[in-house]
Design an enzyme around this catalytic site. Structure first.
Site, PDB file in Angstrom:
ATOM      1  N   SER A 181       0.782  -1.231   0.000  1.00  0.00           N
ATOM      2  CA  SER A 181       0.000   0.000   0.000  1.00  0.00           C
ATOM      3  C   SER A 181       0.814   1.281   0.000  1.00  0.00           C
ATOM      4  CB  SER A 181      -0.954   0.000   1.189  1.00  0.00           C
ATOM      5  OG  SER A 181      -0.220  -0.016   2.385  1.00  0.00           O
ATOM      6  N   HIS A 209      -6.130  -4.041  -0.544  1.00  0.00           N
ATOM      7  CA  HIS A 209      -6.106  -2.845  -1.393  1.00  0.00           C
ATOM      8  C   HIS A 209      -6.500  -3.133  -2.842  1.00  0.00           C
ATOM      9  CE1 HIS A 209      -4.681   0.495   1.051  1.00  0.00           C
ATOM     10  NE2 HIS A 209      -4.078  -0.438   1.768  1.00  0.00           N
ATOM     11  N   LYS A 240     -12.445  -0.761   2.709  1.00  0.00           N
ATOM     12  CA  LYS A 240     -11.804   0.134   1.734  1.00  0.00           C
ATOM     13  C   LYS A 240     -12.760   0.322   0.546  1.00  0.00           C
ATOM     14  CE  LYS A 240      -7.191  -1.355   3.220  1.00  0.00           C
ATOM     15  NZ  LYS A 240      -6.925  -0.381   4.265  1.00  0.00           N
TER      16      LYS A 240
HETATM   17  C1  LIG Z   1      -2.921  -5.053   3.432  1.00  0.00           C
HETATM   18  C2  LIG Z   1      -3.838  -4.685   4.557  1.00  0.00           C
HETATM   19  N1  LIG Z   1      -4.298  -5.650   5.358  1.00  0.00           N
HETATM   20  C3  LIG Z   1      -5.129  -5.371   6.378  1.00  0.00           C
HETATM   21  C4  LIG Z   1      -5.531  -4.076   6.637  1.00  0.00           C
HETATM   22  C5  LIG Z   1      -6.453  -3.817   7.794  1.00  0.00           C
HETATM   23  O1  LIG Z   1      -7.763  -3.766   7.324  1.00  0.00           O
HETATM   24  P1  LIG Z   1      -8.940  -3.374   8.319  1.00  0.00           P
HETATM   25  O2  LIG Z   1      -9.048  -1.891   8.289  1.00  0.00           O
HETATM   26  O3  LIG Z   1     -10.134  -4.087   7.774  1.00  0.00           O
HETATM   27  O4  LIG Z   1      -8.554  -3.903   9.658  1.00  0.00           O
HETATM   28  C6  LIG Z   1      -5.091  -3.049   5.829  1.00  0.00           C
HETATM   29  C7  LIG Z   1      -5.510  -1.658   6.118  1.00  0.00           C
HETATM   30  O5  LIG Z   1      -4.824  -0.713   6.005  1.00  0.00           O
HETATM   31  C8  LIG Z   1      -4.217  -3.360   4.756  1.00  0.00           C
HETATM   32  O6  LIG Z   1      -3.755  -2.385   3.965  1.00  0.00           O
END
Ligand SMILES: Cc1ncc(COP(=O)(O)O)c(C=O)c1O
Length: 395
Positions: A181, A209, A240
């Site tokens: 990200s 993402h 997201k």
């Molecule tokens: C690759 C990745 N995994 C997990 C998450 C966490 O997601 P959540 O907001 O549903 O906990 C994010 C959030 O930034 C992420 O970018």
């Protein structure tokens, strides 16, 4: 009189302030959208994960409202104790179909899903191999499990192969972000699948993402790379592109999902996802399928934005993902430019060390299908203006 611990924490917070790394939060005075209201004025939101523009979509809002009337507000416990709404089952089936997996299980976030997965399916005799740039939730999820841990250099499949060759654990899991990200960079899932198949390892992809973002139908990184339906285990978020509220999941073989349902601690000991979020997430999947042009618009907006910045002389890395990092080098400069952009009506975050390597600080722009060309053009103009005066334009 504060105690020793409180005084210690106060001193640490002061040190953060002095170093200029203390995080402050801007107060939004209305909904998350392509433009948001801050301090009484509208600014272009260029730093949210609202990729498809569904966070404030009327159909999503209506689905949440109707679900409150039909299903109430909260679940007031966990599913195996107080019951599962039909809505939860419907969404799990929808997610499994989406990834062409046997089954799926919901969590209240992808953070929870990643925290649940590794500790539940792996044990002492097993091993996990993780890309060094994987998301913090994967890192923490792995910390909770008893398996042997290996970290491989970012996207270095030769190094990963060597580690796999040297390891004789019972079960081996390789885990990667589908999209990293900070860069908007895609993992090479086809090559990873091939390696895992040859080396008797199971691939896990966190596609947070990319879900709703990549691939012609928004199925994610695997669809983009022609390997949709072949990823053994996928984790992801509903927080997201798919409405942006909350919720995460694991999709994969039935035995994995059933084991998580029987044994994973975030599922067994933390409240179920509220029905309004489940209903709104179902509406988000409906919208994605009914309007695939949203995904195409997101792609087109991203292409336009990248090209426009490059034409203005910025160092913008190649890519197709709506995370568009504009490299500025120095951390303090990234933070300063972010502030200057905000003054010009553009809300974008600056990221520096330790979130990204030293000398690679950046403004991380995130594009949405909801952005109009005018909003993107205003953003490009403002970035060019502040970039010029700071001397970060390379051409
Ligand atoms: C690759 C990745 N995994 C997990 C998450 C966490 O997601 P959540 O907001 O549903 O906990 C994010 C959030 O930034 C992420 O970018």
């Amino acid at each position: 009189m504060p105690d020793g611990l409180t005084r210690h924490l106060e001193a640490e917070l002061n040190a953060l302030r002095e170093a200029g790394t203390y995080r402050t939060e801007r107060e939004l005075e209305g909904p998350q959208d392509a433009e948001v209201k801050v301090n009484g004025r509208e600014v272009v939101m260029l730093t949210s994960n609202n990729y498809l523009g569904l966070a404030n979509h009327p159909r999503i809002r209506a689905a949440a409202r109707e679900a409150v009337d039909a299903w109430g507000y909260g679940m007031a416990s966990v599913r195996f104790i107080c019951g599962t709404d039909s809505l939860h089952l419907e969404l799990e089936e929808r997610i499994a179909d989406f990834f062409e997996a046997d089954a799926a299980i919901l969590y209240t976030s992808c953070w929870n899903a990643n925290e649940a997965l590794f500790a539940t399916i792996l044990d002492d005799p097993d091993a996990v191999f993780s890309d060094e740039l994987n998301h913090a939730s994967i890192i923490d999820g792995i910390r909770l499990c008893k398996a042997r841990r290996h970290r491989y250099p970012h996207a270095d499949l030769e190094a990963l192969e060597k580690l796999l060759d040297e390891d004789e654990s019972r079960h081996r899991v390789v885990v990667t972000d589908g999209v990293f990200s900070m860069e908007g960079e895609l993992a090479d899932l086809s090559a990873l699948l091939d390696l895992c198949e040859r080396k008797r390892a199971t691939l896990v992809v966190d596609d947070s993402h990319a879900t709703g973002v990549l691939g012609a139908r928004g199925r994610g990184t695997a669809e983009e790379q022609g390997v949709h339906g072949r990823i053994p285990i996928t984790t992801g978020t509903l927080g997201k592109a798919l409405g942006g509220a909350a919720g995460g999941f694991v999709a994969g073989p039935r035995a994995v999902v059933e084991t998580l349902r029987q044994r994973s601690r975030p599922y067994l000991f933390s409240n179920a996802l509220p029905p309004m979020i489940v209903a709104a997430s179902l509406a988000a999947f409906d919208l994605l399928d009914a309007e695939p042009e949203r995904v195409a618009r997101l792609r087109e907006n991203t292409r336009w934005f990248r090209d426009a910045l490059r034409e203005r002389g910025f160092d913008v890395r190649e890519g197709i993902h709506p995370v568009v990092p504009v490299m500025v080098g120095d951390t303090a400069l990234a933070i300063r430019l972010s502030g200057e952009l905000f003054e010009r009506g553009i809300y974008v975050s600056g990221f520096g060390f330790p979130v990204v390597p030293k000398g690679e600080a950046r403004l991380r722009c995130q594009i949405s299908a909801a952005h109009t060309r005018d909003e993107l053009a205003r953003a490009v103009d403002a970035i060019a203006e502040v970039g010029q005066s700071a001397g970060v334009i390379v051409a």
